[in-house]
Motif scaffolding. Sequence first.
Motif, PDB file in Angstrom:
ATOM      1  N   LEU A 231       1.027  -1.170  -0.077  1.00 34.32           N
ATOM      2  CA  LEU A 231      -0.082  -0.085  -0.139  1.00 34.32           C
ATOM      3  C   LEU A 231       0.784   1.226  -0.034  1.00 34.32           C
ATOM      4  O   LEU A 231       0.540   2.190  -0.753  1.00 34.32           O
ATOM      5  N   ARG A 232       1.994   1.231   0.896  1.00 36.66           N
ATOM      6  CA  ARG A 232       2.859   2.390   0.786  1.00 36.66           C
ATOM      7  C   ARG A 232       3.381   2.687  -0.624  1.00 36.66           C
ATOM      8  O   ARG A 232       3.387   3.783  -0.960  1.00 36.66           O
ATOM      9  N   ASP A 233       4.123   1.427  -1.168  1.00 35.04           N
ATOM     10  CA  ASP A 233       4.442   1.666  -2.464  1.00 35.04           C
ATOM     11  C   ASP A 233       3.510   2.156  -3.532  1.00 35.04           C
ATOM     12  O   ASP A 233       3.755   3.150  -4.504  1.00 35.04           O
ATOM     13  N   LEU A 254     -11.416  -5.290   5.490  1.00 32.31           N
ATOM     14  CA  LEU A 254     -10.942  -5.297   6.909  1.00 32.31           C
ATOM     15  C   LEU A 254      -9.280  -5.186   7.001  1.00 32.31           C
ATOM     16  O   LEU A 254      -8.920  -4.435   7.774  1.00 32.31           O
ATOM     17  N   ALA A 255      -8.577  -6.005   6.224  1.00 31.85           N
ATOM     18  CA  ALA A 255      -7.355  -5.894   6.223  1.00 31.85           C
ATOM     19  C   ALA A 255      -6.673  -4.614   5.809  1.00 31.85           C
ATOM     20  O   ALA A 255      -5.810  -3.975   6.350  1.00 31.85           O
ATOM     21  N   MET A 256      -7.197  -4.019   4.611  1.00 26.58           N
ATOM     22  CA  MET A 256      -6.680  -2.848   4.342  1.00 26.58           C
ATOM     23  C   MET A 256      -7.027  -1.490   5.070  1.00 26.58           C
ATOM     24  O   MET A 256      -6.331  -0.820   4.952  1.00 26.58           O
ATOM     25  N   THR A 257      -8.205  -1.679   5.720  1.00 21.03           N
ATOM     26  CA  THR A 257      -8.541  -0.533   6.532  1.00 21.03           C
ATOM     27  C   THR A 257      -7.521  -0.577   7.602  1.00 21.03           C
ATOM     28  O   THR A 257      -7.179   0.451   8.301  1.00 21.03           O
ATOM     29  N   LEU A 263      -0.528   3.122   8.460  1.00 18.89           N
ATOM     30  CA  LEU A 263       0.436   4.414   7.684  1.00 18.89           C
ATOM     31  C   LEU A 263      -0.094   5.675   7.873  1.00 18.89           C
ATOM     32  O   LEU A 263       0.275   6.561   7.420  1.00 18.89           O
ATOM     33  N   GLU A 264      -1.319   5.643   8.747  1.00 21.36           N
ATOM     34  CA  GLU A 264      -1.960   6.988   8.987  1.00 21.36           C
ATOM     35  C   GLU A 264      -2.103   7.559   7.640  1.00 21.36           C
ATOM     36  O   GLU A 264      -2.190   8.928   7.629  1.00 21.36           O
ATOM     37  N   HIS A 341       0.817  12.012   0.893  1.00 20.95           N
ATOM     38  CA  HIS A 341       2.061  11.865   0.900  1.00 20.95           C
ATOM     39  C   HIS A 341       2.611  11.122   2.026  1.00 20.95           C
ATOM     40  O   HIS A 341       2.598  11.875   3.156  1.00 20.95           O
ATOM     41  N   LEU A 342       3.355  10.230   1.586  1.00 23.35           N
ATOM     42  CA  LEU A 342       3.991   9.531   2.872  1.00 23.35           C
ATOM     43  C   LEU A 342       5.609   9.672   2.647  1.00 23.35           C
ATOM     44  O   LEU A 342       5.967   9.623   1.801  1.00 23.35           O
ATOM     45  N   SER A 343       5.949   9.762   4.007  1.00 24.17           N
ATOM     46  CA  SER A 343       7.713   9.666   4.049  1.00 24.17           C
ATOM     47  C   SER A 343       7.948   8.216   3.828  1.00 24.17           C
ATOM     48  O   SER A 343       7.242   7.222   4.164  1.00 24.17           O
TER      49      SER A 343
END
Length: 344
Positions: A231-233, A254-257, A263-264, A341-343
């Motif tokens: 998900l982050r990638d 549920l898993a993705m929630t 990951l906030e 936008h994730l670090s």
Amino acid sequence: MPPTTRATLIEVANVANTSKTSVSRYFGPERHKLSPALQARIKQAADALHYQPNLMARGLKGGGSRLLGMLVADIRNPFSVAIVHGVEVAARKHGYALIVCNTDNDPSLEQRHLASLAAYQVEGLVVNAAGQPQQLLQTIMRSGLPLVLIDREVGEISAPVIGLDNELAIDMALNHLSHQGYRCVLYVSEAPEQASARQERLQRFQQQSASLGLDNAILTSLEEQEAIPALRDFIQKNQGVPCAVLCANGNATLAMTRCFQHLEVAIGEVGLIGIDELDWCELVPPGITTLAQPTDAIGSAAVTYLLLQTLPSKAAKEVQHHHPPVLIPRGSTQLIGPSAHLSP
């Protein structure tokens, strides 16, 4: 106080001042042949004696057990619970009781449960398969026992598969995301190898996302050590592009929630939509968009088909096999800003 020993049919007949045959008819499909007065006497006697008919004995004598059997892959799955409810309600409406066996996605346990249900003299069998019990199901069908598959195909078994219209569900989900302005979609599913419904949904996703011009990515694991970095990638790769996650079933939703929360990532900044309506989906802010399966209609169709299998084939074909979902739009697919936008 109830009697300490089980009352017998003969005892009911004696108290009701009638024959054993009349009592047997009262508790079977020929109750209508008895006069209202006699029915009332038998009911009063049975209630007084706390009599319960022995359905197993009746089945062994060829009178019909009035039992239907159902095998589910995972009773903890909300879809399974809802389908069992739909089948049970329909069975009860037609005068049948339902025996449910849970396989916990264990093919060996599935084999044992199938053998047990056949031994119980059930009059029809509804199977949501965990594995591929093709040989045993073929034996059961050759014995003349009506069989319906729910959601998943099993090898070359010719029994009808009754469930969601998987292609339509994917089409509706992608059309909704496209209409809302999302341009890139991550499809999340459990491993598809053992479930035909998962395979159908994945194949349709690949076809339709390309047809709609949507960039796509696929994840076929719900394990956090794989899902979180995936998900982050996905989000980092598509910064500045409206992107969303399409979950193939309730377990994936549920898993993705949980991954979003880990990951906030704000649900809605990155879209989220799932197949299967779950009670908690409307409670997670801003509400998760879902495609609800009409599980009561699916369960009713399964029971109807079992009862029609003794009729000419034309009648059996009138049962609806593929049922459309219902889109329940919520805030998770109302595009409210750029992708998160994730670090790194």
